[in-house]
Write an enzyme that holds these catalytic residues in place. Structure first.
Site, PDB file in Angstrom:
ATOM      1  N   ARG A 118       0.863  -1.180   0.000  1.00  0.00           N
ATOM      2  CA  ARG A 118       0.000   0.000   0.000  1.00  0.00           C
ATOM      3  C   ARG A 118       0.897   1.226   0.000  1.00  0.00           C
ATOM      4  O   ARG A 118       2.102   1.135   0.274  1.00  0.00           O
ATOM      5  CB  ARG A 118      -0.891   0.000   1.254  1.00  0.00           C
ATOM      6  CG  ARG A 118      -1.903  -1.109   1.239  1.00  0.00           C
ATOM      7  CD  ARG A 118      -2.705  -1.139   2.541  1.00  0.00           C
ATOM      8  NE  ARG A 118      -3.577  -2.314   2.575  1.00  0.00           N
ATOM      9  CZ  ARG A 118      -3.916  -2.966   3.685  1.00  0.00           C
ATOM     10  NH1 ARG A 118      -3.456  -2.573   4.855  1.00  0.00           N
ATOM     11  NH2 ARG A 118      -4.714  -4.010   3.617  1.00  0.00           N
ATOM     12  N   ARG A 152     -10.770   3.464   5.371  1.00  0.00           N
ATOM     13  CA  ARG A 152      -9.307   3.363   5.286  1.00  0.00           C
ATOM     14  C   ARG A 152      -8.832   3.672   3.870  1.00  0.00           C
ATOM     15  O   ARG A 152      -7.737   4.213   3.674  1.00  0.00           O
ATOM     16  CB  ARG A 152      -8.858   1.958   5.735  1.00  0.00           C
ATOM     17  CG  ARG A 152      -7.361   1.845   5.914  1.00  0.00           C
ATOM     18  CD  ARG A 152      -6.945   0.522   6.521  1.00  0.00           C
ATOM     19  NE  ARG A 152      -7.200  -0.610   5.608  1.00  0.00           N
ATOM     20  CZ  ARG A 152      -6.978  -1.873   5.916  1.00  0.00           C
ATOM     21  NH1 ARG A 152      -6.548  -2.200   7.116  1.00  0.00           N
ATOM     22  NH2 ARG A 152      -7.215  -2.825   5.034  1.00  0.00           N
ATOM     23  N   ARG A 174     -12.823  -9.025   1.105  1.00  0.00           N
ATOM     24  CA  ARG A 174     -12.467  -8.978   2.524  1.00  0.00           C
ATOM     25  C   ARG A 174     -13.714  -9.092   3.409  1.00  0.00           C
ATOM     26  O   ARG A 174     -13.672  -9.723   4.469  1.00  0.00           O
ATOM     27  CB  ARG A 174     -11.695  -7.687   2.824  1.00  0.00           C
ATOM     28  CG  ARG A 174     -10.234  -7.819   2.449  1.00  0.00           C
ATOM     29  CD  ARG A 174      -9.528  -6.497   2.291  1.00  0.00           C
ATOM     30  NE  ARG A 174      -8.237  -6.736   1.667  1.00  0.00           N
ATOM     31  CZ  ARG A 174      -7.089  -6.879   2.335  1.00  0.00           C
ATOM     32  NH1 ARG A 174      -7.071  -6.735   3.630  1.00  0.00           N
ATOM     33  NH2 ARG A 174      -5.975  -7.136   1.689  1.00  0.00           N
TER      34      ARG A 174
HETATM   35  N1  LIG Z   1      -1.499 -16.503   8.092  1.00  0.00           N
HETATM   36  C1  LIG Z   1      -1.003 -15.284   8.014  1.00  0.00           C
HETATM   37  N2  LIG Z   1      -1.787 -14.231   7.896  1.00  0.00           N
HETATM   38  C2  LIG Z   1      -1.221 -13.004   7.853  1.00  0.00           C
HETATM   39  C3  LIG Z   1       0.178 -12.810   7.938  1.00  0.00           C
HETATM   40  N3  LIG Z   1       0.418 -11.478   7.864  1.00  0.00           N
HETATM   41  C4  LIG Z   1      -0.759 -10.887   7.758  1.00  0.00           C
HETATM   42  N4  LIG Z   1      -1.764 -11.790   7.747  1.00  0.00           N
HETATM   43  C5  LIG Z   1      -3.198 -11.595   7.681  1.00  0.00           C
HETATM   44  O1  LIG Z   1      -3.569 -11.338   6.358  1.00  0.00           O
HETATM   45  C6  LIG Z   1      -4.748 -10.577   6.366  1.00  0.00           C
HETATM   46  C7  LIG Z   1      -4.619  -9.452   5.362  1.00  0.00           C
HETATM   47  O2  LIG Z   1      -3.630  -8.554   5.789  1.00  0.00           O
HETATM   48  P1  LIG Z   1      -3.420  -7.179   5.032  1.00  0.00           P
HETATM   49  O3  LIG Z   1      -3.357  -7.416   3.566  1.00  0.00           O
HETATM   50  O4  LIG Z   1      -2.284  -6.457   5.650  1.00  0.00           O
HETATM   51  O5  LIG Z   1      -4.800  -6.422   5.266  1.00  0.00           O
HETATM   52  P2  LIG Z   1      -5.534  -5.880   6.569  1.00  0.00           P
HETATM   53  O6  LIG Z   1      -5.850  -7.039   7.475  1.00  0.00           O
HETATM   54  O7  LIG Z   1      -6.752  -5.295   5.991  1.00  0.00           O
HETATM   55  O8  LIG Z   1      -4.658  -4.894   7.225  1.00  0.00           O
HETATM   56  C8  LIG Z   1      -4.958 -10.138   7.798  1.00  0.00           C
HETATM   57  O9  LIG Z   1      -5.949 -10.976   8.369  1.00  0.00           O
HETATM   58  C9  LIG Z   1      -3.657 -10.393   8.467  1.00  0.00           C
HETATM   59  O10 LIG Z   1      -3.812 -10.703   9.853  1.00  0.00           O
HETATM   60  C10 LIG Z   1       1.003 -13.963   8.077  1.00  0.00           C
HETATM   61  O11 LIG Z   1       2.207 -13.911   8.161  1.00  0.00           O
HETATM   62  N5  LIG Z   1       0.368 -15.167   8.095  1.00  0.00           N
HETATM   63  N1  LIG Z   2     -12.142   1.527  17.462  1.00  0.00           N
HETATM   64  C1  LIG Z   2     -12.114   2.115  16.281  1.00  0.00           C
HETATM   65  N2  LIG Z   2     -13.067   3.005  15.942  1.00  0.00           N
HETATM   66  C2  LIG Z   2     -13.061   3.602  14.729  1.00  0.00           C
HETATM   67  N3  LIG Z   2     -12.131   3.387  13.777  1.00  0.00           N
HETATM   68  C3  LIG Z   2     -11.159   2.506  14.059  1.00  0.00           C
HETATM   69  C4  LIG Z   2     -11.085   1.836  15.304  1.00  0.00           C
HETATM   70  N4  LIG Z   2     -10.019   1.021  15.283  1.00  0.00           N
HETATM   71  C5  LIG Z   2      -9.431   1.190  14.078  1.00  0.00           C
HETATM   72  N5  LIG Z   2     -10.095   2.092  13.347  1.00  0.00           N
HETATM   73  C6  LIG Z   2      -9.816   2.507  11.956  1.00  0.00           C
HETATM   74  O1  LIG Z   2     -10.268   1.451  11.116  1.00  0.00           O
HETATM   75  C7  LIG Z   2      -9.424   1.312   9.990  1.00  0.00           C
HETATM   76  C8  LIG Z   2      -8.914  -0.112   9.930  1.00  0.00           C
HETATM   77  O2  LIG Z   2      -8.025  -0.318  10.983  1.00  0.00           O
HETATM   78  P1  LIG Z   2      -6.700  -1.205  10.796  1.00  0.00           P
HETATM   79  O3  LIG Z   2      -5.897  -1.073  12.047  1.00  0.00           O
HETATM   80  O4  LIG Z   2      -6.038  -0.856   9.508  1.00  0.00           O
HETATM   81  O5  LIG Z   2      -7.368  -2.644  10.682  1.00  0.00           O
HETATM   82  P2  LIG Z   2      -6.714  -4.079  10.386  1.00  0.00           P
HETATM   83  O6  LIG Z   2      -5.255  -3.989  10.651  1.00  0.00           O
HETATM   84  O7  LIG Z   2      -7.409  -4.992  11.315  1.00  0.00           O
HETATM   85  O8  LIG Z   2      -7.036  -4.372   8.972  1.00  0.00           O
HETATM   86  C9  LIG Z   2      -8.324   2.348  10.135  1.00  0.00           C
HETATM   87  O9  LIG Z   2      -8.624   3.456   9.321  1.00  0.00           O
HETATM   88  C10 LIG Z   2      -8.357   2.707  11.616  1.00  0.00           C
HETATM   89  O10 LIG Z   2      -7.947   4.028  11.837  1.00  0.00           O
END
Ligand SMILES: Nc1nc2c(ncn2[C@@H]2O[C@H](COP(=O)(O)OP(=O)(O)O)[C@@H](O)[C@H]2O)c(=O)[nH]1
Ligand SMILES: Nc1ncnc2c1ncn2[C@@H]1O[C@H](COP(=O)(O)OP(=O)(O)O)[C@@H](O)[C@H]1O
Length: 417
Positions: free
Chosen positions: A173, A266, A277
């Site tokens: 990203r 986000r 997702r």
């Molecule tokens: N199994 C596994 N899942 C992962 C790993 N790293 C990230 N993820 C998971 O992959 C999913 C997608 O992650 P990401 O593309 O960063 O998107 P986000 O969850 O929306 O922030 C999330 O559920 C993460 O917890 C890993 O090393 N192993």
């Molecule tokens: N408790 C909350 N209330 C409102 N917005 C939140 C809260 N926690 C996280 N966010 C927002 O939600 C979005 C997704 O959070 P993020 O940490 O990227 O989620 P994930 O890592 O689980 O994918 C971000 O823009 C973050 O700032």
């Protein structure tokens, strides 16, 4: 009592072995009907120390599947068989944090892999002194706030927690930095590393490959920090079934509508990816809440309240965030270059060749309380220097006595009877 197997690199003429040992340029260790020849088989320095197995009952050589990161080649090493399931390797001419390795040949991990792969398997595990604090696995659907909570934790407790940087084949990203947020990898090279046993777990998530390398977790532990893993539910399940003793936390949204809102707000995914997702989120929420996989389930409604609850369950409420939870990593004793070794009661006596009379030349490596092992590090090595001539009633201990293992001493060099 272990036999002395020092510096076999010049070759050892041993008629009891079923091959010409003079031509062997590595150490030789017999475990049951297998003879492990470690080192000397490859001239490619980038290849690491190689292993061959002579199977006595079949009368033939095998090249085993080698899991884990191989130690880099060195000018020589010593080998001692421990517990009939792993071979301790002490490298010559290496840095203190790279001198102690284990080649696992019949541990439960290796036996499981042998059964799965149907081949001979060995696994390397690096030996380190520091024990590892319990890692924390955080899971939850995309957009629930895992990353936000983890960032807050890292920011408040930078010397306590370290993030396990996963590998992924998804594109970075805009604000993501390679090596910080993820190791962005190409699918074929990541798949090869997974096959080579370099990953603790891996899973296909939202159409991309994600995985936690063993190294990602171990470097955090080496620094004496508590490792935080952000992985999906499949990954959490895999980690549960491997040897990693961790705390498992699942983060839920207050409602599905709120999850969708956060994910869209986000603004990092295309509409198609958001849809994917959200579909996966439904499955993950079902699994996360019902499987009994997680030790704690937190609802991230108000961010601050959720963060405080997280801190509380990690025992951090009231902490200032300056001290590591479990001490920092301990440095290994520096061994001089040449050495020979013997084993007595799970203590390895390392006799070092040193021209400097002021330098310590006898070290003890206590392997009685080892923890972990392949696929990660072998932790809890206890190495200390002793003075072979101190406190001896008869005016000094002959080096050969020490090497032949007749005497056991405490940390002060006093002979134990
Ligand atoms: N199994 C596994 N899942 C992962 C790993 N790293 C990230 N993820 C998971 O992959 C999913 C997608 O992650 P990401 O593309 O960063 O998107 P986000 O969850 O929306 O922030 C999330 O559920 C993460 O917890 C890993 O090393 N192993
Ligand atoms: N408790 C909350 N209330 C409102 N917005 C939140 C809260 N926690 C996280 N966010 C927002 O939600 C979005 C997704 O959070 P993020 O940490 O990227 O989620 P994930 O890592 O689980 O994918 C971000 O823009 C973050 O700032």
């Amino acid at each position: 009592m272990g036999e002395i197997q020092a510096d076999f690199f010049e070759g050892v003429g041993d008629d009891s072995l079923p091959f010409d040992t003079q031509s062997i340029d590595g150490t030789i260790t017999t475990v049951g009907d297998k003879i492990y020849v470690i080192g000397g088989g490859s001239n490619d320095e980038t290849d690491g120390i190689d292993v061959r197995i002579f199977n006595k009952s079949k009368g033939k050589w095998d090249v085993p599947t080698t899991l884990g990161t191989k130690p880099a080649q060195c000018k020589g090493h010593s080998a001692v068989l421990l517990n009939n399931d792993r071979i301790l390797i002490l490298k010559k001419d290496s840095t203190p944090d790279d001198c102690t390795w284990f080649l696992e040949v019949d541990t439960p991990y290796v036996r499981e892999k042998k059964e799965k792969m149907g081949t001979e398997v060995v696994a390397w595990s690096k030996g380190v002194k520091a024990h590892a604090p319990k890692p924390i696995v955080i899971s939850g659907p995309s957009g629930v706030g895992k990353g936000t909570l983890i960032s807050k934790l890292m920011k408040e407790f930078p010397s306590t927690f370290g993030f396990s940087v996963s590998h992924t084949t998804r594109a970075p990203r805009e604000k993501e930095v390679d090596g910080v947020h993820y190791h962005f990898a190409e699918r074929t090279s990541m798949e090869k590393e997974i096959r080579d046993g370099k990953f603790l777990e891996s899973a296909s998530v939202h159409g991309n490959l994600y995985g936690t390398s063993i190294e990602a977790v171990e470097v955090v532990s080496d620094a004496g920090k508590r490792c935080v893993l952000d992985i999906d539910v499949q990954g959490a399940r895999s980690v549960r079934t491997c040897s990693l003793d961790a705390i498992y936390i699942f983060i839920c949204p207050p409602s599905f509508e709120e999850l969708e809102k956060r994910l869209r707000a986000r603004g990092t995914e295309t509409e198609e990816q958001v849809q994917k997702r959200l579909r996966n989120a439904k499955i993950e929420l079902e699994e996360g809440k019902s499987s009994g996989l997680f030790d704690h389930i937190l609802v991230n409604c108000d961010l601050e309240i959720c963060y405080q609850t997280l801190k509380k369950l990690l025992g951090l409420d009231g902490c200032t965030g300056t001290t590591p939870i479990d001490g920092s990593s301990v440095k290994n004793v520096e061994l001089p270059n040449g050495h020979s070794i013997s084993e007595v009661n799970q203590k390895i006596f390392i006799h070092c060749v040193t021209a400097d009379p002021g330098k310590k030349n006898l070290f003890v490596l206590d392997v009685s309380s080892l923890k972990g092992g392949a696929p990660g590090r072998t932790r809890g090595l206890n190495m200390y220097a002793i003075d072979p001539f101190a406190n001896c009633l008869n005016g000094g201990l002959k080096e050969t006595n020490c090497l032949n293992g007749g005497l056991e001493r405490d940390a002060n060099g006093i002979i134990l009877t």
